[in-house]
Enzyme design. Structure first.
Site, PDB file in Angstrom:
ATOM      1  CB  CYS A 116      -5.755   4.670   5.654  1.00  0.00           C
ATOM      2  SG  CYS A 116      -6.477   6.282   5.346  1.00  0.00           S
ATOM      3  CG  HIS A 134     -11.387  -0.026   9.425  1.00  0.00           C
ATOM      4  ND1 HIS A 134     -10.825  -0.632  10.520  1.00  0.00           N
ATOM      5  CD2 HIS A 134     -10.619  -0.399   8.367  1.00  0.00           C
ATOM      6  CE1 HIS A 134      -9.771  -1.352  10.139  1.00  0.00           C
ATOM      7  NE2 HIS A 134      -9.640  -1.220   8.833  1.00  0.00           N
ATOM      8  CG  LEU A 135     -15.240   4.491   5.210  1.00  0.00           C
ATOM      9  CD1 LEU A 135     -15.690   5.813   4.616  1.00  0.00           C
ATOM     10  CD2 LEU A 135     -16.344   3.448   5.110  1.00  0.00           C
ATOM     11  N   GLY A 136     -11.022   2.104   4.449  1.00  0.00           N
ATOM     12  CA  GLY A 136      -9.887   1.903   3.556  1.00  0.00           C
ATOM     13  C   GLY A 136     -10.134   0.899   2.447  1.00  0.00           C
ATOM     14  CB  ALA A 137     -10.767  -2.617   2.402  1.00  0.00           C
ATOM     15  CG  ASP A 165       9.346  -0.658   5.273  1.00  0.00           C
ATOM     16  OD1 ASP A 165       9.900  -1.573   5.914  1.00  0.00           O
ATOM     17  OD2 ASP A 165       8.307  -0.825   4.614  1.00  0.00           O
ATOM     18  CD  GLU A 169     -11.236   0.406  13.768  1.00  0.00           C
ATOM     19  OE1 GLU A 169     -11.728  -0.515  13.080  1.00  0.00           O
ATOM     20  OE2 GLU A 169     -10.278   1.088  13.389  1.00  0.00           O
ATOM     21  CG  ASP A 192     -10.408   4.453   7.218  1.00  0.00           C
ATOM     22  OD1 ASP A 192     -11.599   4.815   7.283  1.00  0.00           O
ATOM     23  OD2 ASP A 192     -10.049   3.390   6.668  1.00  0.00           O
ATOM     24  CB  ILE A 251      -0.968  -0.016   1.204  1.00  0.00           C
ATOM     25  CG1 ILE A 251      -1.947  -1.188   1.075  1.00  0.00           C
ATOM     26  CG2 ILE A 251      -1.734   1.302   1.294  1.00  0.00           C
ATOM     27  CD1 ILE A 251      -2.767  -1.462   2.305  1.00  0.00           C
TER      28      ILE A 251
END
Length: 303
Positions: free
Chosen positions: A231, A280-283, A172, A262, A257, A153
């Site tokens: 997100c 939590h709309l990421g997907a 990273d 939750e 997000d 991502i």
């Protein structure tokens, strides 16, 4: 004939894939929310296909006497007790690529909404006000975007951000110098990212090494007026510390997000005007939901 339970809402195309592969399937999309009923029936199944509503605890896994495989239609598997599943020899699969584009696009959308204060400006205009001077935004062009996590991502976010003429830096530990060049980012350590970034977006799993990676100490190292997007997973940001940083102006805004708890129905962050929150709309696009459902059905069937 192997028997699979689908206990969360998945595309009916996934059910057809199971049938086409000679797998008996029970599609009971609300069962995952009913722990007691799930406990009663889970012993009948060889496979389980889930999203996020089904929580496979040690107790449920203990009752799953025939279960051989769990397929999670999505990236995260934190709703499955992995050690308990491993102990029982149950394979746990996910679909790490099915919703990568959708989640990356959501992060970019959140960043743009944050830069231009779109939700608040929308609410103000609908209320009959015309507050042009109140909603002074910032451009993203030529700004530094700091990626915490540059995997599937994160690398897509980097690509889209470069299209917006942003400078992308990334922290990273698993990012090789060769891969950094390939995706066009500058690899840096976390402290340097915090000091340089105008926008910070998180794209890592929630593990011990990343829990509260953005805490009070990290926020104190950021550029004053930074904007933060998450997100990925709740728990990557210390929400109490973020609240204070947003109140003080150290952080100009946050677009979130995901949350530590939750569903997030009563979070102190919701009191703040400089916070954008989505559930939590990421997907949550039709394309992504179809992709992950088909992938998980193919993977379970193949197994």
């Amino acid at each position: 004939m192997p028997k699979v339970l689908v206990s969360d809402k998945l595309s009916m195309a996934a059910v057809q894939i199971f049938k086409d592969n000679g797998v008996e399937v029970d599609y009971l999309p609300d069962l995952g929310k009913d722990k007691e009923k799930l406990l009663e029936v889970i012993g009948q199944y060889d496979g389980l296909a889930i999203r996020s509503a089904t929580k496979m605890t040690e107790k449920l896994l203990g009752a799953a006497t025939n279960l051989k495989v769990i397929g999670r239609a999505g990236i995260g598997v934190d709703n499955v007790d992995i050690p308990a599943a491993t102990k029982k020899g149950i394979i746990v699969m996910n679909t790490p690529f099915g919703n990568s584009i959708t989640t990356a696009e959501h992060a970019i959308a959140m960043m743009m909404a944050l830069a231009r204060q779109l939700p608040e400006a929308d609410a103000s205009t609908r209320a009959g006000k015309w507050e042009k001077n109140r909603f002074m935004g910032v451009e993203v062009t030529s700004k530094v975007l700091g990626l915490i996590g540059a995997g599937n991502i994160g690398s897509i976010v980097a690509d889209r951000a470069q299209g917006l003429r942003m400078k992308v830096i990334a922290f990273d530990p698993f990012l090789t110098p060769e891969r950094a060049v390939e995706i066009g980012v500058e690899k840096v350590e976390l402290d340097e990212l915090l000091a340089r970034a105008d926008f910070i977006t998180l794209h890592t799993p929630l593990i011990d090494a990343t829990r509260n990676i953005i805490d009070a100490a990290a926020l104190a190292k950021t550029k004053k007026g930074v904007r933060i997007i998450n997100c990925a997973r709740g728990g990557l940001i210390d929400e109490a510390a973020l609240y204070e940083a947003l109140k003080s102006g150290q952080v100009a805004g946050a677009a979130l997000d995901v949350f530590l708890e939750e569903p997030a129905t009563a979070n102190p962050l919701f009191e703040l005007a400089n916070v954008i929150a989505t559930p939590h709309l990421g997907a949550s696009t039709s394309e992504a939901q179809e992709n992950v459902a088909l992938q998980v059905a193919e993977q379970i069937s193949a197994y």
